[in-house]
Design a protein around this motif. Sequence first.
Motif, PDB file in Angstrom:
ATOM      1  N   THR A  47       0.821  -1.209   0.000  1.00 53.11           N
ATOM      2  CA  THR A  47       0.000   0.000   0.000  1.00 53.11           C
ATOM      3  C   THR A  47       0.857   1.263   0.000  1.00 53.11           C
ATOM      4  O   THR A  47       0.411   2.323  -0.456  1.00 53.11           O
ATOM      5  CB  THR A  47      -0.952   0.033   1.205  1.00 53.11           C
ATOM      6  OG1 THR A  47      -0.200  -0.127   2.426  1.00 53.11           O
ATOM      7  CG2 THR A  47      -1.987  -1.079   1.107  1.00 53.11           C
ATOM      8  N   GLY A  50       1.215   3.141  -3.208  1.00 52.52           N
ATOM      9  CA  GLY A  50       0.225   4.172  -3.505  1.00 52.52           C
ATOM     10  C   GLY A  50       0.646   5.535  -2.990  1.00 52.52           C
ATOM     11  O   GLY A  50       0.534   6.553  -3.704  1.00 52.52           O
ATOM     12  N   LEU A 233      -5.543  -3.805  -3.572  1.00 58.40           N
ATOM     13  CA  LEU A 233      -5.513  -2.765  -4.614  1.00 58.40           C
ATOM     14  C   LEU A 233      -6.370  -1.575  -4.203  1.00 58.40           C
ATOM     15  O   LEU A 233      -5.972  -0.415  -4.389  1.00 58.40           O
ATOM     16  CB  LEU A 233      -6.025  -3.350  -5.933  1.00 58.40           C
ATOM     17  CG  LEU A 233      -6.086  -2.373  -7.114  1.00 58.40           C
ATOM     18  CD1 LEU A 233      -4.699  -1.812  -7.425  1.00 58.40           C
ATOM     19  CD2 LEU A 233      -6.674  -3.062  -8.345  1.00 58.40           C
ATOM     20  N   THR A 236      -4.506   0.484  -1.729  1.00 59.16           N
ATOM     21  CA  THR A 236      -3.414   1.217  -2.361  1.00 59.16           C
ATOM     22  C   THR A 236      -3.928   2.475  -3.058  1.00 59.16           C
ATOM     23  O   THR A 236      -3.318   3.540  -2.976  1.00 59.16           O
ATOM     24  CB  THR A 236      -2.694   0.311  -3.381  1.00 59.16           C
ATOM     25  OG1 THR A 236      -2.233  -0.868  -2.710  1.00 59.16           O
ATOM     26  CG2 THR A 236      -1.504   1.021  -4.002  1.00 59.16           C
ATOM     27  N   VAL A 237      -5.072   2.359  -3.731  1.00 57.08           N
ATOM     28  CA  VAL A 237      -5.666   3.517  -4.419  1.00 57.08           C
ATOM     29  C   VAL A 237      -6.127   4.560  -3.403  1.00 57.08           C
ATOM     30  O   VAL A 237      -5.910   5.765  -3.584  1.00 57.08           O
ATOM     31  CB  VAL A 237      -6.846   3.064  -5.307  1.00 57.08           C
ATOM     32  CG1 VAL A 237      -7.589   4.277  -5.865  1.00 57.08           C
ATOM     33  CG2 VAL A 237      -6.347   2.183  -6.440  1.00 57.08           C
ATOM     34  N   PHE A 240      -3.166   6.387  -2.012  1.00 54.27           N
ATOM     35  CA  PHE A 240      -2.666   7.374  -2.973  1.00 54.27           C
ATOM     36  C   PHE A 240      -3.452   8.680  -2.884  1.00 54.27           C
ATOM     37  O   PHE A 240      -2.879   9.771  -2.776  1.00 54.27           O
ATOM     38  CB  PHE A 240      -2.745   6.819  -4.397  1.00 54.27           C
ATOM     39  CG  PHE A 240      -2.636   7.870  -5.464  1.00 54.27           C
ATOM     40  CD1 PHE A 240      -1.397   8.416  -5.802  1.00 54.27           C
ATOM     41  CD2 PHE A 240      -3.763   8.342  -6.120  1.00 54.27           C
ATOM     42  CE1 PHE A 240      -1.288   9.390  -6.768  1.00 54.27           C
ATOM     43  CE2 PHE A 240      -3.667   9.321  -7.086  1.00 54.27           C
ATOM     44  CZ  PHE A 240      -2.418   9.854  -7.412  1.00 54.27           C
ATOM     45  N   ALA A 241      -4.784   8.589  -2.933  1.00 58.13           N
ATOM     46  CA  ALA A 241      -5.627   9.790  -2.944  1.00 58.13           C
ATOM     47  C   ALA A 241      -5.478  10.589  -1.653  1.00 58.13           C
ATOM     48  O   ALA A 241      -5.294  11.817  -1.671  1.00 58.13           O
ATOM     49  CB  ALA A 241      -7.084   9.394  -3.168  1.00 58.13           C
TER      50      ALA A 241
END
Length: 291
Positions: A47, A50, A233, A236-237, A240-241
């Motif tokens: 993670t 990200g 996933l 991880t997204v 990122f945000a």
Amino acid sequence: MSWFESFVLGFVQGLTEFLPVSSSAHLRLASAFAGWPDAGAAFTAITQIGTEAAVIIYFRKDIARIVSAWFRSLTDRSLRADHDARMGWLVIVGTIPIGVLGILLKDQIDTSFRDLRVIACTLIGMGLVLGAADRLAARDESGGRHRAGRELRSLEELTVRDGLVYGLCQALALVPGVSRSGATISGGLLMGYTREAAARYSFLLAIPAVLASGVFELKDAAGSGGTPWGPTLLATVVAFAVGYAVIAWFMRFISSRSFMPFVVYRILLGVALFVLVGTGVLSPDAGPAGG
């Protein structure tokens, strides 16, 4: 791991990765407090890809200059004195300690370092170090000079020795609770660098180490077949945000504010964790590794 768990843990990762509070500790504690299985070091490493993607986008202009200058300096000796080319070499130098120690201590990173008592100690210990570095930086900034009578230092003055010191500080973050940004920023402040310079190099230095760790764990996870790829996933997204928003806020925050709120938070959380473990509310290995 459920989709809800992955969303929460991804949010925690993005929120805490760049703050000097330790994202790995908070992922560990979030699982322990919620009664979920420990997501494990592999989940943390993946993670973090990200959040490092957020760093790459936020500092994309700096990174493009550094990478371009570094590659050109390989064939053009006259460019080796260029600041951006030197920064490329210094990021490589600073990455060596965590790379070596990460390989040597892999078993401990996955097991004994995740003991809640260890995390409580590192939260408090690094909190005190960060507090001392912050007080020193505040005193230096008020006088405009370093304690030795020199001007506060910028990244243009970064040396190989200082790059290695930064790297050793970053390597401390292999132990949950230390905090990669907290350790490297503290090291930079104690060496006389400005807050902005210490934070900027800290973020740049983390990129190769975190990406390499994430790829390494991806390889192992793919081979084991036990990783819940969909939830991982998603986490991880989300990381990122949230991480991108936190970077933008934190770079503004450090230009004029003290780190003392983070110091107080770390110490209080560490003490609370000791109390919870000591009274039996939490087991030191609460939330054993699981899916």
